[in-house]
Design an enzyme around this catalytic site. Sequence first.
Site, PDB file in Angstrom:
ATOM      1  N   SER A  74      60.918  57.315  83.450  1.00  0.00           N
ATOM      2  CA  SER A  74      61.381  57.161  84.826  1.00  0.00           C
ATOM      3  C   SER A  74      62.157  55.867  85.011  1.00  0.00           C
ATOM      4  O   SER A  74      63.148  55.832  85.743  1.00  0.00           O
ATOM      5  CB  SER A  74      60.184  57.187  85.779  1.00  0.00           C
ATOM      6  OG  SER A  74      59.221  56.232  85.370  1.00  0.00           O
ATOM      7  N   ASP A 104      47.526  51.078  76.447  1.00  0.00           N
ATOM      8  CA  ASP A 104      47.894  52.500  76.479  1.00  0.00           C
ATOM      9  C   ASP A 104      48.095  53.014  75.051  1.00  0.00           C
ATOM     10  O   ASP A 104      49.195  53.425  74.670  1.00  0.00           O
ATOM     11  CB  ASP A 104      49.173  52.676  77.292  1.00  0.00           C
ATOM     12  CG  ASP A 104      49.405  54.126  77.695  1.00  0.00           C
ATOM     13  OD1 ASP A 104      48.445  54.914  77.657  1.00  0.00           O
ATOM     14  OD2 ASP A 104      50.556  54.477  78.034  1.00  0.00           O
TER      15      ASP A 104
END
Length: 554
Positions: free
Chosen positions: A138, A291
């Site tokens: 994004s 992550d």
Amino acid sequence: MNLLHTGQDLRRLNELAAILLKYGFADMLRRLGLAPMIEHAGRLLRSGLDPRFLHMGSAERLRHAMEEMGPTFVKLGQVLATRVDLFSPEWIEQFERLQDRARPVPFASLAPTVEAALGRPLDQVFASVDEHPLGVASIGQVHAAVTRSGDRVVIKVRKPGIEAKIQSDLRLLDQLAKLASDNSQELRRYRPVELVREFHRSLSRELDFTIEARNAERIRQNVKSLRWVMIPKVHTRLSSATLQVQQRLNGTPARDLARLDALGVDRPLVARRGAMVAWKMALEDGFFHADPHPGNVLILSNNRIGLLDFGMVGKLTDGRREQIVQLVRAIITRESEHAAAVLTGWSDGQPLNFDQLVADVEDVVSRYYGLPLAELDLPALLGDITALIRNHGLILPSDIALLIKALITLEGFGRLLNPRFDLIREAEPLMHRLLRQRYGPKRLVRSLGLRALDVVDRLYAPPPPSTLANGRTDGGVDPRHLERLVSRLERGQYRQIQTLLVCASMITGALLLAGRVPPTIWDLSVPGVLVLLACGLWSTWLLWIARRHLREWE
């Protein structure tokens, strides 16, 4: 907020409200007090849920709504996926499944941004750039390139206009969080204002690629002793807030198991190595990749590991890491009150029933009491702890929540590579080392010294104003007497250290004699004799010093 922003934000608010209504969240809008603001959308408020979504639960419908809302809300969902202390496993699973619907931007549209960041034309820096993207997200888009000097690199460029769109969404989220906190007791327990503030900081950092570059370099320096871990080197002279140029690693994505097997990769070894580097980052360095999913890992030749994407990292202070060690020890040794005290310390002063918390902790602890570290079921343990925290309405510190989520993700990644993988087993050597350090003589002496300084600070602090006003001096300490006490404490600590060193030297000398370590004279080890003689002289000197100080104190 100026009028232009107000008009933009109102249009965006109506757009988001329409999406929420489409997925059946009209009641949420009413509880937020937004219904009057979107009265012109009354036909939507009166309409029921789209029949296509009748079979979906609330969590799944919200996931689809957030995907349709755009990149800011996808990122928000990914942050919420770390809050296992706030949301049940059903909601966490849906947040984890959020997919960015970002479409590739033609490189011709990105080229002006790249050249503006470089301050010169592309062909002066790169011999070639692959216009087909390696990855699309994004915020940014990644392309392979080759520099004029022949280095194979990847360039990550921020999409044009994305910052303004995200900042507009963040302004709206700030307002929505305040409305949620003010108008809905049910939503207030999720601490929306604090969550959005945390998300605002996280996303703002992610927009600045220089922060990600610094994260990567810091972790690269921390793990450089592990020769089988590769962190791409960032070309800092070519990078900026909107552009990152870094070394390109030649490896296989960790999720491509068929390809890994064809290459002869030792998957259990790679899984163990991944756990080792993760535990080192979290518990030893206090700065970790938050992550660690398979998409952020490349498997290189010789079973080496390449870590990518450092936009999301976690930080643990020394005190926080010590609390984690205390909690694990308390669970293993069945010290329920101690474990409950650690959790209470994380509760940020929230009201709770401590006795009930101790009882519930005892229930959890009893399931794991007596188990060696290697036999702990980490996901089950973390699940039990987070369920207990949710039941008591506690909120974990964001760094602890991020660590728990990273560990759960890492456990799943390890099981993908090796079904028999056990994350906690790989932590055992490091955990033992941390416990030895925590209770070792060096740490003990340092702790005593810090406490002595704390006592000094408290005693030297000026008396309260009320005491001065009343002319009271009772309970005071003569500074000269205090200095003598501190001096005695420091000398005592110094002698403690010396005594430990003398004992260690005597043991060393005895071992040298017993082993007849050469050179020898009359079948006696010369190094051993010399060490023992030195210990004798050292001990005599220490005794003389101690007697002299004793006479002084008398």
